[in-house]
Design a protein around this motif. Structure first.
Motif, PDB file in Angstrom:
ATOM      1  N   LYS A  48       0.837  -1.212   0.000  1.00 31.99           N
ATOM      2  CA  LYS A  48       0.000   0.000   0.000  1.00 31.99           C
ATOM      3  C   LYS A  48       0.864   1.252   0.000  1.00 31.99           C
ATOM      4  CE  LYS A  48      -3.947  -2.038   2.356  1.00 31.99           C
ATOM      5  NZ  LYS A  48      -4.670  -2.160   3.630  1.00 31.99           N
ATOM      6  N   ARG A  49       1.916   1.242   0.797  1.00 35.73           N
ATOM      7  CA  ARG A  49       2.811   2.405   0.872  1.00 35.73           C
ATOM      8  C   ARG A  49       3.445   2.688  -0.489  1.00 35.73           C
ATOM      9  NH1 ARG A  49       4.057   7.167   2.036  1.00 35.73           N
ATOM     10  NH2 ARG A  49       6.215   7.580   2.523  1.00 35.73           N
ATOM     11  N   SER A  88       1.554   6.663  -6.907  1.00 36.93           N
ATOM     12  CA  SER A  88       0.438   7.567  -7.195  1.00 36.93           C
ATOM     13  C   SER A  88       0.844   9.026  -6.979  1.00 36.93           C
ATOM     14  CB  SER A  88      -0.753   7.206  -6.304  1.00 36.93           C
ATOM     15  OG  SER A  88      -1.794   8.120  -6.484  1.00 36.93           O
ATOM     16  N   MET A  89       1.555   9.282  -5.899  1.00 41.47           N
ATOM     17  CA  MET A  89       2.004  10.648  -5.615  1.00 41.47           C
ATOM     18  C   MET A  89       2.946  11.145  -6.706  1.00 41.47           C
ATOM     19  SD  MET A  89       2.592  10.340  -1.490  1.00 41.47           S
ATOM     20  CE  MET A  89       3.285  11.977  -1.316  1.00 41.47           C
ATOM     21  N   SER A 113      10.419  18.120  -5.917  1.00 43.95           N
ATOM     22  CA  SER A 113      11.541  18.078  -6.852  1.00 43.95           C
ATOM     23  C   SER A 113      11.710  16.669  -7.401  1.00 43.95           C
ATOM     24  CB  SER A 113      12.835  18.494  -6.134  1.00 43.95           C
ATOM     25  OG  SER A 113      13.178  17.521  -5.155  1.00 43.95           O
ATOM     26  N   LYS A 114      12.485  16.566  -8.478  1.00 47.07           N
ATOM     27  CA  LYS A 114      12.807  15.259  -9.034  1.00 47.07           C
ATOM     28  C   LYS A 114      13.609  14.450  -8.016  1.00 47.07           C
ATOM     29  CE  LYS A 114      12.894  16.199 -13.974  1.00 47.07           C
ATOM     30  NZ  LYS A 114      13.704  16.163 -15.196  1.00 47.07           N
ATOM     31  N   LYS A 115      14.522  15.132  -7.337  1.00 45.90           N
ATOM     32  CA  LYS A 115      15.348  14.442  -6.341  1.00 45.90           C
ATOM     33  C   LYS A 115      14.482  13.851  -5.234  1.00 45.90           C
ATOM     34  CE  LYS A 115      19.283  15.055  -3.275  1.00 45.90           C
ATOM     35  NZ  LYS A 115      20.274  15.968  -2.749  1.00 45.90           N
ATOM     36  N   GLY A 116      13.489  14.600  -4.786  1.00 46.69           N
ATOM     37  CA  GLY A 116      12.579  14.102  -3.757  1.00 46.69           C
ATOM     38  C   GLY A 116      11.797  12.894  -4.236  1.00 46.69           C
ATOM     39  N   ALA A 117      11.316  12.962  -5.473  1.00 50.46           N
ATOM     40  CA  ALA A 117      10.573  11.839  -6.044  1.00 50.46           C
ATOM     41  C   ALA A 117      11.470  10.610  -6.180  1.00 50.46           C
ATOM     42  CB  ALA A 117       9.992  12.233  -7.399  1.00 50.46           C
ATOM     43  N   ILE A 118      12.693  10.828  -6.645  1.00 52.92           N
ATOM     44  CA  ILE A 118      13.638   9.717  -6.809  1.00 52.92           C
ATOM     45  C   ILE A 118      13.941   9.070  -5.460  1.00 52.92           C
ATOM     46  CG2 ILE A 118      16.031   9.156  -7.396  1.00 52.92           C
ATOM     47  CD1 ILE A 118      15.726  11.208  -9.731  1.00 52.92           C
ATOM     48  N   ASN A 119      14.154   9.881  -4.434  1.00 55.18           N
ATOM     49  CA  ASN A 119      14.434   9.330  -3.104  1.00 55.18           C
ATOM     50  C   ASN A 119      13.261   8.505  -2.584  1.00 55.18           C
ATOM     51  OD1 ASN A 119      17.017  10.350  -2.946  1.00 55.18           O
ATOM     52  ND2 ASN A 119      16.391  12.195  -1.862  1.00 55.18           N
ATOM     53  N   LYS A 155      10.301   4.560 -13.390  1.00 56.62           N
ATOM     54  CA  LYS A 155      10.037   5.966 -13.054  1.00 56.62           C
ATOM     55  C   LYS A 155      11.332   6.694 -12.701  1.00 56.62           C
ATOM     56  CE  LYS A 155       5.214   5.730 -11.753  1.00 56.62           C
ATOM     57  NZ  LYS A 155       4.834   6.655 -12.797  1.00 56.62           N
ATOM     58  N   ILE A 156      12.213   6.029 -11.972  1.00 55.74           N
ATOM     59  CA  ILE A 156      13.500   6.643 -11.626  1.00 55.74           C
ATOM     60  C   ILE A 156      14.304   6.910 -12.891  1.00 55.74           C
ATOM     61  CG2 ILE A 156      15.739   6.205 -10.535  1.00 55.74           C
ATOM     62  CD1 ILE A 156      14.194   4.800  -8.263  1.00 55.74           C
TER      63      ILE A 156
END
Length: 160
Positions: free
Chosen positions: A91-92, A98-99, A107-113, A148-149
């Protein structure tokens, strides 16, 4: 993200950086001759100029691999200690995916992390479930996070 999750991700990032350094060191060792460290008497008895140096390289490479395995074990134990069950992990990760799709990260960096953390979660589910349904779902979600990364890092063109 909870404080516990943030701590695990911080550990993951730290160990991940160390693993690159160790892998680079291993590659250098693999290509070095190490002749100055070799036992000349043993090499002459074995009629080989680089047998002992080759053994030294192999031994040093084993040390690196053992250290990397120990790092992975520490990380996995930390993640399993915060375990809310495989369903919680799944679920997480779905929530993180989804987010990212909705552009919720600053940021892209935040999404990648976040996606890297999701991959760690899915690896835990995969490694402790033989051939169960959760494992199949985890493999699919992990692959989606990896894609996605790659897209976020500009390594793959975005599919239309």
């Amino acid at each position: 993200m909870s404080r516990e999750e943030a701590d695990i991700f911080a550990i993951y990032d730290e160990l991940h950086l160390h693993s690159f350094a160790l892998k680079a060191f291993g590659a250098l060792l693999n290509s070095s001759d190490l002749w100055s460290l070799a036992d000349e008497d043993l090499a002459s008895r074995l009629k080989s100029d680089n047998f002992e140096a080759s053994n030294l390289r192999a031994g040093l490479q084993q040390i690196i691999e053992l250290y990397l395995a120990q790092q992975e074990k520490i990380l996995n134990e930390g993640i399993e200690n915060m375990d809310g069950g495989d369903d919680w992990f799944i679920k997480r990760v779905r929530n993180i995916i989804s987010m990212e799709k909705e552009g919720s990260f600053l940021s892209k960096k935040g999404a990648i992390n976040e996606l890297r953390g999701a991959i760690v979660f899915m690896d835990v589910v995969i490694n402790r479930n033989g051939d169960g349904r959760e494992k199949n779902i985890a493999v699919e979600l992990r692959d989606e996070c990896l894609k996605k990364i790659e897209i976020l890092q500009g390594k793959k063109p975005v599919a239309a």
